[in-house]
Design a protein around this motif. Structure first.
Motif, short mmCIF file in Angstrom:
data_model
loop_
_atom_site.label_atom_id
_atom_site.label_comp_id
_atom_site.label_asym_id
_atom_site.label_seq_id
_atom_site.Cartn_x
_atom_site.Cartn_y
_atom_site.Cartn_z
N PHE A 81 0.83 -1.20 0.00
CA PHE A 81 0.00 0.00 0.00
C PHE A 81 0.87 1.26 0.00
N GLN A 82 0.53 2.17 -0.89
CA GLN A 82 1.15 3.50 -0.88
C GLN A 82 0.33 4.47 -0.02
N ALA A 83 -0.93 4.08 0.21
CA ALA A 83 -1.84 4.91 0.99
C ALA A 83 -2.86 4.01 1.67
N ILE A 84 -3.46 4.53 2.73
CA ILE A 84 -4.54 3.84 3.43
C ILE A 84 -5.76 4.77 3.43
N TYR A 85 -6.92 4.18 3.21
CA TYR A 85 -8.15 4.98 3.10
C TYR A 85 -9.06 4.73 4.31
N PHE A 86 -9.74 5.79 4.72
CA PHE A 86 -10.69 5.73 5.83
C PHE A 86 -12.01 6.38 5.40
N HIS A 87 -13.10 5.88 5.94
CA HIS A 87 -14.40 6.53 5.75
C HIS A 87 -14.58 7.63 6.78
N LEU A 88 -15.10 8.76 6.33
CA LEU A 88 -15.46 9.89 7.21
C LEU A 88 -16.97 10.10 7.11
N TYR A 89 -17.74 9.18 7.66
CA TYR A 89 -19.19 9.20 7.48
C TYR A 89 -19.87 10.47 7.98
N PRO A 90 -19.40 11.12 9.06
CA PRO A 90 -20.12 12.32 9.53
C PRO A 90 -20.21 13.43 8.49
N ASN A 91 -19.28 13.47 7.54
CA ASN A 91 -19.34 14.55 6.53
C ASN A 91 -20.54 14.44 5.61
N THR A 92 -21.17 13.28 5.60
CA THR A 92 -22.43 13.14 4.84
C THR A 92 -23.47 14.13 5.33
N PHE A 93 -23.37 14.53 6.58
CA PHE A 93 -24.38 15.39 7.21
C PHE A 93 -24.04 16.87 7.11
N ASN A 132 1.02 13.26 4.98
CA ASN A 132 0.14 14.02 4.11
C ASN A 132 -1.18 13.26 3.94
N TYR A 133 -2.25 14.01 3.86
CA TYR A 133 -3.55 13.37 3.66
C TYR A 133 -4.43 14.26 2.81
N ALA A 134 -5.49 13.65 2.27
CA ALA A 134 -6.44 14.38 1.44
C ALA A 134 -7.85 13.91 1.78
N ILE A 135 -8.81 14.83 1.70
CA ILE A 135 -10.22 14.52 1.92
C ILE A 135 -10.87 14.42 0.55
N GLY A 137 -13.89 12.11 -2.21
CA GLY A 137 -15.14 11.37 -2.31
C GLY A 137 -16.38 12.23 -2.27
N VAL A 138 -17.51 11.57 -2.52
CA VAL A 138 -18.82 12.23 -2.47
C VAL A 138 -19.06 12.75 -1.06
N GLY A 139 -19.30 14.03 -0.92
CA GLY A 139 -19.54 14.61 0.39
C GLY A 139 -18.31 14.65 1.27
N GLU A 140 -17.14 14.53 0.66
CA GLU A 140 -15.88 14.55 1.42
C GLU A 140 -15.88 13.47 2.52
N THR A 141 -16.28 12.28 2.14
CA THR A 141 -16.43 11.20 3.12
C THR A 141 -15.29 10.19 3.08
N ILE A 142 -14.20 10.50 2.37
CA ILE A 142 -13.06 9.60 2.30
C ILE A 142 -11.79 10.35 2.73
N LEU A 143 -11.05 9.74 3.63
CA LEU A 143 -9.75 10.25 4.05
C LEU A 143 -8.67 9.37 3.42
N LYS A 144 -7.83 9.96 2.60
CA LYS A 144 -6.69 9.24 2.01
C LYS A 144 -5.43 9.65 2.76
N VAL A 145 -4.79 8.69 3.40
CA VAL A 145 -3.56 8.94 4.14
C VAL A 145 -2.39 8.42 3.31
N ASN A 146 -1.57 9.33 2.84
CA ASN A 146 -0.39 8.96 2.04
C ASN A 146 0.74 8.53 2.96
N LEU A 147 1.32 7.39 2.69
CA LEU A 147 2.38 6.84 3.53
C LEU A 147 3.75 7.31 3.05
N ASN A 148 4.63 7.53 3.98
CA ASN A 148 5.97 7.97 3.62
C ASN A 148 6.80 6.86 2.99
#
Length: 504
Positions: A81-93, A132-135, A137-148
């Motif tokens: 993995f070059q990056a790990i992804y997380f869901h940010l479900y609260p941003n749906t709201f 480094n990370y980026a927000i 996805g639809v509704g900014e519900t994905i967190l992409k964490v770039n690994l060093n």
């Protein structure tokens, strides 16, 4: 038909459930449990790959959670993995355009008007080194964490995420109302990586758009001492520190972590098969019914499918207009059902949500792309509850009025070939179609499968299915192959006919 529910049980036809419900019917005995599943049953319980330690403080005035999350993440794939992804479900709201409610539901979801909810990421680190990370996805519900540096297969990385959550005034899974604060799908949770790659689907308005692996949790939450807390896992202790209550909670081998809290809760407890059952209720009516239903359901499903592997299960009345929602060891139930006119539907919803502890909670599946698998089994398991508790006559009455009638209201004769049960959430046109096909026709199919296979064979298969896939994920293909293997029959065409499922 007014559609107030996109995920849970439609509350129309409430009075139908009580037409022939006689509580003088003697309880039926379950299967005696002596049927051999396999002479040598596999006990391949998967150990949780990921560990979460979350420390949060709840601001009851601003409805904020300020939190620190430490994740020990293991790459269980065969890919680096070059990056790990997380869901940010609260941003749906965050906006009216992205909230998981239909336009007609907004008054029910936001009775005092819309206000945004969200999650704000402050920092992401690994061993003290900023990442480094980026927000996205639809509704900014994905967190992409770039690994060093790449995370190799079977390797582990420790991450720390600092974040703040704003809870909206919403009577849904995530939000607060007059009596309760529903804290679900609230923290950055690792996205699933499977044969398709990263699963980064948005928070759909239809169904349960959640798909996650088992993990272990240690959660510390601080709040005012007058609040009572129900949660996933086991509450290890409650301490009074600086005028506030610090709750320490531990949960192992669960797919998610949810909490609910309120100042007005009353609590009843009971126990069955070594499992503590708790009922959290607000008024003095029918908290005992919710408790008894959950207790009986656990006993019935333990015998019919396999032993519940956790120490507790909580049923919590909630400001929650969608009927009911399951989380590991915890279910939310619409507070309005705790009254005389709705007590029959209260029992139905509690039994259904408890069944979800087996189907999706313990035996996981992709609820986004194969939602029928857990929902059909859960809906049919609800019928098993009535059958084993009250007898076949009551079960048939419930079936006709809560399942068959719901399907017939949707069904147009001659269109069976177009009624595709097996499809993803994004393929359903509306909640009515989803309810009729995934819940109702799905349960009808499971009932027909039971007839096709025979009583003993069907429950034998269900026990093996539970045993083989506990703490794992199963697919439709896994279920079909298991049915074929145990019954020694070719069933692919039978499944294809009912589900409109074709093996790729």
């Amino acid at each position: 038909m007014k559609q107030q529910i996109k995920r849970k049980l439609i509350l129309c036809s409430v009075v139908l459930l009580s037409l022939t419900m006689s509580f003088t019917i003697e309880k039926l005995d379950l299967l005696d449990g002596t049927a051999a599943v396999f002479s040598q049953r596999e006990k391949r319980s998967k150990a949780a790959a990921n560990e979460y330690v979350i420390k949060a403080e709840f601001d009851s005035v601003e409805k904020l959670l300020v939190a620190n999350e430490k994740i020990s993440y293991t790459n269980m794939s065969d890919t680096n993995f070059q990056a790990i992804y997380f869901h940010l479900y609260p941003n749906t709201f965050k906006t009216k355009d992205t909230v998981p409610f239909d336009e007609g539901e907004m008054m029910l979801a936001y009775p005092k008007g819309f206000e945004p909810g969200y999650i704000q990421i402050t920092s992401v680190e690994s061993n003290g080194e900023a990442l480094n990370y980026a927000i996205l996805g639809v509704g900014e519900t994905i967190l992409k964490v770039n690994l060093n540096q790449p995370l190799e297969s079977r390797s582990k990385i420790d991450l720390e995420i600092i974040f703040t959550v704003k809870i909206p005034p919403s009577n849904g899974r995530f939000g607060y109302g007059e009596n309760t604060i529903n804290i679900a799908n609230w923290y950055p949770i690792a996205a699933m990586y499977d044969s398709r790659g990263w699963n980064l689907e948005p928070y759909y308005a239809i169904g349960d758009p959640f798909y996650s692996d088992i993990a272990n949790y240690r959660v510390y939450i601080t709040m005012l001492p007058e609040y009572t807390l129900a949660s996933t896992g086991n509450i290890i202790k409650r301490e009074n520190i600086g005028g506030k209550a610090l709750w320490t909670i531990e949960a192992k081998n669960v797919r998610d972590f949810a909490m609910i809290t309120g100042e007005k809760y009353k609590v009843l407890e009971d126990e069955i098969d070594g499992v503590k059952i708790k009922s959290y209720f607000i008024d003095d009516t029918y908290g005992d019914l919710a408790l008894q239903t959950a207790k009986d359901a656990v006993g019935i499903f333990n015998k019919a499918f396999g032993k519940y592997p956790y120490k507790q299960l909580s049923v919590a009345a909630a400001d929650f207009f969608i009927g009911g929602m399951e989380y590991p060891n915890l279910v939310f139930i619409d507070q309005s059902l705790y009254q005389e006119d709705h007590k029959d539907i209260l029992e139905y919803v509690v039994a259904h949500e408890v069944a979800h502890q087996w189907w999706y909670g313990i035996v996981g599946n992709d609820q986004v792309n194969e939602p029928w698998l857990d929902e059909a089994l859960t809906e049919y398991s609800t019928l098993v509850y009535y059958e084993k508790k009250y007898g076949n006559d009551v079960k048939e009455n419930v079936y006709k009025n809560m399942i068959a009638r719901m399907y017939q209201a949707y069904h147009v004769p001659g269109t069976e070939s177009k009624e595709k049960i097996y499809k993803s959430l994004k393929e359903f046109d509306n909640a009515r179609e989803y309810q009729a096909l995934v819940y109702s026709k799905g349960a009808i199919f499971i009932g027909e499968l039971r007839k096709e296979l025979g009583e003993q064979m069907f429950f034998q298969i269900m026990k093996v299915y539970f045993d083989k896939y506990r703490f794992k994920h199963a697919t439709t293909e896994d279920f079909i192959k298991l049915c074929e293997q145990i019954s020694d029959r070719e069933l692919q065409d039978y499944f294809n006919k009912w589900l409109n499922y074709n093996q790729e």
